[in-house]
Design a protein around this motif. Structure first.
Motif, PDB file in Angstrom:
ATOM      1  N   SER A   1       0.737  -1.063  -0.371  1.00  0.00           N
ATOM      2  CA  SER A   1       0.069   0.109   0.092  1.00  0.00           C
ATOM      3  C   SER A   1       1.233   1.136  -0.159  1.00  0.00           C
ATOM      4  CB  SER A   1      -0.936  -0.133   1.326  1.00  0.00           C
ATOM      5  OG  SER A   1       0.146   0.013   2.364  1.00  0.00           O
ATOM      6  N   HIS A   2       2.093   1.147   0.454  1.00  0.00           N
ATOM      7  CA  HIS A   2       3.278   2.111   0.535  1.00  0.00           C
ATOM      8  C   HIS A   2       3.705   2.530  -1.003  1.00  0.00           C
ATOM      9  CE1 HIS A   2       5.235   5.031   2.931  1.00  0.00           C
ATOM     10  NE2 HIS A   2       5.632   5.179   1.985  1.00  0.00           N
ATOM     11  N   LYS A   3       3.912   1.240  -1.141  1.00  0.00           N
ATOM     12  CA  LYS A   3       3.965   1.176  -2.793  1.00  0.00           C
ATOM     13  C   LYS A   3       3.235   2.266  -3.546  1.00  0.00           C
ATOM     14  CE  LYS A   3       6.810  -1.312  -5.998  1.00  0.00           C
ATOM     15  NZ  LYS A   3       6.626  -2.513  -6.601  1.00  0.00           N
ATOM     16  N   LEU A   4       1.651   1.730  -4.031  1.00  0.00           N
ATOM     17  CA  LEU A   4       0.928   1.959  -4.034  1.00  0.00           C
ATOM     18  C   LEU A   4       0.449   3.590  -4.171  1.00  0.00           C
ATOM     19  CD1 LEU A   4      -1.414   1.391  -5.820  1.00  0.00           C
ATOM     20  CD2 LEU A   4      -2.614   0.783  -3.798  1.00  0.00           C
ATOM     21  N   ILE A   5       0.789   4.813  -2.781  1.00  0.00           N
ATOM     22  CA  ILE A   5       0.876   6.231  -2.341  1.00  0.00           C
ATOM     23  C   ILE A   5       1.485   6.191  -3.972  1.00  0.00           C
ATOM     24  CG2 ILE A   5       1.039   8.010  -1.364  1.00  0.00           C
ATOM     25  CD1 ILE A   5       0.474   5.209   1.207  1.00  0.00           C
ATOM     26  N   ALA A   6       2.547   6.296  -3.520  1.00  0.00           N
ATOM     27  CA  ALA A   6       3.714   7.027  -5.104  1.00  0.00           C
ATOM     28  C   ALA A   6       3.499   6.125  -6.240  1.00  0.00           C
ATOM     29  CB  ALA A   6       5.247   6.088  -4.203  1.00  0.00           C
ATOM     30  N   VAL A   7       3.434   5.084  -6.299  1.00  0.00           N
ATOM     31  CA  VAL A   7       2.759   4.733  -8.102  1.00  0.00           C
ATOM     32  C   VAL A   7       1.990   5.169  -7.945  1.00  0.00           C
ATOM     33  CG1 VAL A   7       3.063   3.227  -9.529  1.00  0.00           C
ATOM     34  CG2 VAL A   7       4.549   2.149  -7.509  1.00  0.00           C
ATOM     35  N   ALA A   8       0.742   5.286  -7.618  1.00  0.00           N
ATOM     36  CA  ALA A   8      -0.284   5.506  -7.668  1.00  0.00           C
ATOM     37  C   ALA A   8      -0.054   7.195  -7.871  1.00  0.00           C
ATOM     38  CB  ALA A   8      -1.182   5.725  -7.089  1.00  0.00           C
ATOM     39  N   GLY A   9       0.453   7.641  -7.495  1.00  0.00           N
ATOM     40  CA  GLY A   9       0.350   9.254  -7.101  1.00  0.00           C
ATOM     41  C   GLY A   9       1.419  10.076  -7.930  1.00  0.00           C
ATOM     42  N   ALA A  10       2.176   9.239  -9.026  1.00  0.00           N
ATOM     43  CA  ALA A  10       3.365   9.491 -10.237  1.00  0.00           C
ATOM     44  C   ALA A  10       2.447   9.346 -11.075  1.00  0.00           C
ATOM     45  CB  ALA A  10       4.466   8.590 -10.332  1.00  0.00           C
ATOM     46  N   GLY A  11       0.686   8.584 -11.287  1.00  0.00           N
ATOM     47  CA  GLY A  11       0.336   7.587 -12.769  1.00  0.00           C
ATOM     48  C   GLY A  11      -1.104   9.335 -12.743  1.00  0.00           C
ATOM     49  N   GLY A  12      -1.012   9.346 -11.855  1.00  0.00           N
ATOM     50  CA  GLY A  12      -1.987  10.672 -11.143  1.00  0.00           C
ATOM     51  C   GLY A  12      -3.665  10.980 -11.324  1.00  0.00           C
ATOM     52  N   ASP A  13      -3.555   9.593 -10.387  1.00  0.00           N
ATOM     53  CA  ASP A  13      -4.738   9.009  -9.481  1.00  0.00           C
ATOM     54  C   ASP A  13      -5.077   9.004  -8.652  1.00  0.00           C
ATOM     55  OD1 ASP A  13      -7.138   7.373  -8.973  1.00  0.00           O
ATOM     56  OD2 ASP A  13      -6.618   6.224 -10.402  1.00  0.00           O
TER      57      ASP A  13
ATOM     58  N   THR B   1      -7.690   9.373  -6.827  1.00  0.00           N
ATOM     59  CA  THR B   1      -8.887   8.625  -5.661  1.00  0.00           C
ATOM     60  C   THR B   1      -7.725   7.357  -4.957  1.00  0.00           C
ATOM     61  OG1 THR B   1     -10.249   9.371  -6.825  1.00  0.00           O
ATOM     62  CG2 THR B   1     -11.012   7.116  -5.989  1.00  0.00           C
ATOM     63  N   LEU B   2      -6.775   6.612  -6.813  1.00  0.00           N
ATOM     64  CA  LEU B   2      -6.086   5.701  -5.987  1.00  0.00           C
ATOM     65  C   LEU B   2      -5.195   5.852  -4.439  1.00  0.00           C
ATOM     66  CD1 LEU B   2      -5.920   2.272  -5.909  1.00  0.00           C
ATOM     67  CD2 LEU B   2      -4.058   3.167  -7.925  1.00  0.00           C
ATOM     68  N   THR B   3      -4.782   7.372  -4.977  1.00  0.00           N
ATOM     69  CA  THR B   3      -3.437   7.708  -3.923  1.00  0.00           C
ATOM     70  C   THR B   3      -4.714   7.212  -2.522  1.00  0.00           C
ATOM     71  OG1 THR B   3      -2.270   8.688  -5.316  1.00  0.00           O
ATOM     72  CG2 THR B   3      -2.336   9.395  -3.233  1.00  0.00           C
ATOM     73  N   ARG B   4      -5.176   8.007  -2.348  1.00  0.00           N
ATOM     74  CA  ARG B   4      -5.846   8.245  -1.076  1.00  0.00           C
ATOM     75  C   ARG B   4      -6.535   7.014  -0.713  1.00  0.00           C
ATOM     76  NH1 ARG B   4      -8.495  12.399  -4.145  1.00  0.00           N
ATOM     77  NH2 ARG B   4     -10.548  11.425  -4.252  1.00  0.00           N
ATOM     78  N   GLN B   5      -6.861   6.068  -1.386  1.00  0.00           N
ATOM     79  CA  GLN B   5      -7.937   4.895  -1.124  1.00  0.00           C
ATOM     80  C   GLN B   5      -6.112   3.722  -0.544  1.00  0.00           C
ATOM     81  OE1 GLN B   5     -10.599   4.140  -1.042  1.00  0.00           O
ATOM     82  NE2 GLN B   5     -10.255   1.697  -0.350  1.00  0.00           N
TER      83      GLN B   5
ATOM     84  N   ARG C   1      -3.558   4.660   1.400  1.00  0.00           N
ATOM     85  CA  ARG C   1      -3.410   5.732   2.320  1.00  0.00           C
ATOM     86  C   ARG C   1      -4.560   5.118   3.563  1.00  0.00           C
ATOM     87  NH1 ARG C   1       0.525   9.882   1.556  1.00  0.00           N
ATOM     88  NH2 ARG C   1      -0.049  10.789  -0.226  1.00  0.00           N
ATOM     89  N   ALA C   2      -5.825   4.855   2.540  1.00  0.00           N
ATOM     90  CA  ALA C   2      -6.874   4.247   4.048  1.00  0.00           C
ATOM     91  C   ALA C   2      -6.116   2.737   4.033  1.00  0.00           C
ATOM     92  CB  ALA C   2      -8.015   4.443   3.192  1.00  0.00           C
ATOM     93  N   LEU C   3      -6.103   2.037   3.473  1.00  0.00           N
ATOM     94  CA  LEU C   3      -5.331   1.267   3.610  1.00  0.00           C
ATOM     95  C   LEU C   3      -4.351   0.665   3.962  1.00  0.00           C
ATOM     96  CD1 LEU C   3      -6.107  -1.993   2.537  1.00  0.00           C
ATOM     97  CD2 LEU C   3      -4.407  -2.132   0.527  1.00  0.00           C
ATOM     98  N   ASP C   4      -3.198   1.467   4.145  1.00  0.00           N
ATOM     99  CA  ASP C   4      -2.058   1.316   5.022  1.00  0.00           C
ATOM    100  C   ASP C   4      -2.128   1.676   6.268  1.00  0.00           C
ATOM    101  OD1 ASP C   4       1.047   1.498   5.153  1.00  0.00           O
ATOM    102  OD2 ASP C   4       0.541   4.216   5.509  1.00  0.00           O
ATOM    103  N   SER C   5      -3.494   2.325   6.312  1.00  0.00           N
ATOM    104  CA  SER C   5      -3.831   2.672   7.086  1.00  0.00           C
ATOM    105  C   SER C   5      -4.614   1.780   7.931  1.00  0.00           C
ATOM    106  CB  SER C   5      -4.679   4.561   7.658  1.00  0.00           C
ATOM    107  OG  SER C   5      -5.298   4.616   9.320  1.00  0.00           O
ATOM    108  N   ALA C   6      -5.269   1.463   7.755  1.00  0.00           N
ATOM    109  CA  ALA C   6      -6.424  -0.202   8.518  1.00  0.00           C
ATOM    110  C   ALA C   6      -5.194  -1.183   8.711  1.00  0.00           C
ATOM    111  CB  ALA C   6      -6.936  -1.260   7.057  1.00  0.00           C
ATOM    112  N   ALA C   7      -3.912  -1.453   7.318  1.00  0.00           N
ATOM    113  CA  ALA C   7      -3.495  -2.149   7.673  1.00  0.00           C
ATOM    114  C   ALA C   7      -3.168  -2.183   8.806  1.00  0.00           C
ATOM    115  CB  ALA C   7      -2.227  -2.148   6.229  1.00  0.00           C
ATOM    116  N   ARG C   8      -2.274  -1.224   9.184  1.00  0.00           N
ATOM    117  CA  ARG C   8      -1.453  -0.846  10.937  1.00  0.00           C
ATOM    118  C   ARG C   8      -2.768  -0.771  11.912  1.00  0.00           C
ATOM    119  NH1 ARG C   8       3.530   1.693   9.416  1.00  0.00           N
ATOM    120  NH2 ARG C   8       4.002   2.168   7.003  1.00  0.00           N
TER     121      ARG C   8
END
Length: 495
Positions: free
Chosen positions: A427-439, A441-445, A447-454
């Motif tokens: 999820s942490h990796k996805l935050i960076a890649v989705a942000g670089a991809g310009g999405d 909504t996916l970046t926010r999702q 972050r929410a998944l990263d918080s839930a996993a913790r």
């Protein structure tokens, strides 16, 4: 409570559209669903402006916090939303961007969408024929101009002087859209003036109308510095003979730095984990290192600490750290570990990265000369500089898609096994890649998944993870289509 219920309903609509888009859909239906989805996200942002109150006014947008926005991705989002709306009215929609517009601007995205939406809605409703064009332009000092032109009848003579007054509508406007209230232009003017900007309107000599909305914006300091240099070739560092190392578990990040450093003449070694990078850093001299802070096996913080404390002659080499952590405490920890410069993920544009390389290599002595027979010439660097305005989705679409596919596969396995550690890493990796991809909504999702996993329950994790997978598949499809249709990045630049 009403705002909460409205937002929940909107989330259900957006989530339902996402689930449909995850499957094979006819291109025309996909475009319509994308328009519904983007409209739903805009409504969600408008609800957020209410902040739980019932007395919100258009002036409240002046208090919204400006964020870094990739302007070309924003334009593509507008294109996806409004192309279908234009086609429904037998119109064409053409979004245009001036080359002077910086790749990223500090601006309130919600405000920008409201202004563009009102201008385009009016143009589609009243033009009746031809093409509606949205031009994004840039004027000093630091102002973004939205210019909308159409080929319709234009403003009626009796109302043109007060067209931005609420309710001001001529006979043609009342006939074309009897349900209209004459508020669109008034809202745009109020929003722009609250920011210190303005709106102007006129009829064009060749027919139709032109409306210009000016909004003051900010420019990141790194972009201002890069722009001040006029990007002359000789101002980029010549790294011919430098041994450089890039360690990041993201393929797109490794490819990006390999291209940029290689174009400056450096030899580049890449690693996808910290343990392999550390072994190489301790074995032989390296002149520059780019390290991701969050990596499998051994994170970048530990790599820097062990290298700095190793006693190696080259242990004081310059280090650029890349991290999704953005808090002051996080940055202090990264600097204390040994970083000379920090790039915050997601990496959204090329210019700040070039500027970082220039900064960190300009404050250290060059290494001993090591001739490199295939060092790039001026033509290669000129072509590279000609692309520095590109956003990363344009620059590295294929690598970003590969990263997204790898993350999706790992997330599915981690969700099935309930592996919180892998979920946090991915999820942490996805935050960076989705942000670089310009999405966003996916970046926010992510972050929410990263918080839930913790901190969350398994039910929370599973629900958020399944939604993230739907959004991931949607972004993969969209970026693959964009890459095939719009890829204009010629591989000869780096041959």
């Amino acid at each position: 409570m009403l705002q909460h219920d409205l937002r929940a309903g909107l989330d259900e609509i957006i989530g339902g559209v996402d689930r449909v888009l995850a499957f094979e859909v006819e291109p025309q239906k996909r475009a319509e669903l994308e328009r519904i989805r983007v409209s739903g996200e805009e409504l969600a942002r408008l609800l957020d402006l209410l902040n739980g109150g019932t007395e919100a006014r258009v002036e409240d947008a002046a208090d919204q916090k400006a964020t870094l926005l990739d302007i070309r991705i924003f334009l593509r989002t507008l294109e996806r939303r409004w192309t279908c709306a234009a086609r429904d009215r037998d119109l064409a929609f053409e979004p245009l961007i001036s080359p002077q517009v910086p790749p990223a601007l500090l601006v309130d995205r919600g405000l920008l969408e409201r202004i563009a939406g009102n201008l385009l809605r009016n143009a589609f409703a009243y033009s009746g024929k031809g093409t509606v064009r949205l031009h994004l332009e840039f004027e000093l000092p630091h102002s973004l101009i939205l210019r909308v032109t159409d080929e319709g009848p234009g403003f009626a003579a009796e109302v043109i002087s007060e067209a931005a007054r609420p309710g001001a509508r001529g006979p043609v406007a009342r006939r074309l859209r009897p349900e209209g209230q004459g508020l669109g232009l008034s809202i745009c003017r109020t929003l722009c003036e609250a920011q210190g900007g303005w709106v102007s309107w006129a009829n064009r000599p060749e027919g139709g109308s032109e409306i210009k909305a000016r909004i003051p914006v900010g420019i990141p300091a790194s972009q201002e510095s890069a722009a001040a240099k006029h990007t002359r070739i000789e101002e980029l560092p010549d790294l011919t003979g430098w041994r450089t190392l890039v360690a990041d578990d993201s393929e797109s990040t490794r490819a990006l730095f390999t291209h940029l450093l290689g174009a400056m003449g450096a030899d580049v070694l890449t690693f996808s984990d910290g343990a392999g990078a550390l072994r190489r850093l301790l074995a032989e001299p390296v002149d520059l290192a780019v390290l991701d802070v969050e990596m499998p096996e051994l994170d970048g913080l530990e790599v820097m600490r062990r290298l700095r404390g190793s006693g190696r002659v080259w242990s004081r080499l310059p280090i650029i750290a890349c991290s999704g952590r953005s808090g002051p405490g996080d940055h202090r920890e990264i600097r204390m570990a040994g970083a000379d410069l920090i790039l915050t993920k997601p990496l959204a544009a090329v210019i700040p990265i070039l500027h970082a390389i220039c900064d960190v290599t300009g404050h250290c002595p060059p290494p001993a000369p090591r001739p490199r027979p295939n060092a790039p010439g001026d033509r290669l660097l000129a072509r590279l500089l000609g692309r520095t305005g590109s956003s990363l989705p344009e620059f590295l679409s294929e690598q970003i898609v590969n990263d997204l596919r790898t993350i999706a596969q790992s997330l599915r396995v981690a969700l099935a096994q309930g592996d919180r550690l892998i979920l946090r890493q991915q999820s942490h990796k996805l935050i960076a890649v989705a942000g670089a991809g310009g999405d966003d909504t996916l970046t926010r999702q992510a972050r929410a998944l990263d918080s839930a996993a913790r901190h969350g329950t398994y039910e929370d994790i599973n629900e958020l993870g399944q939604i993230a997978l739907v959004l991931l598949d949607r972004l993969i499809v969209r970026m693959t289509e964009d890459f095939l249709e719009k890829n204009d990045f010629n591989d000869e630049y780096f041959t």
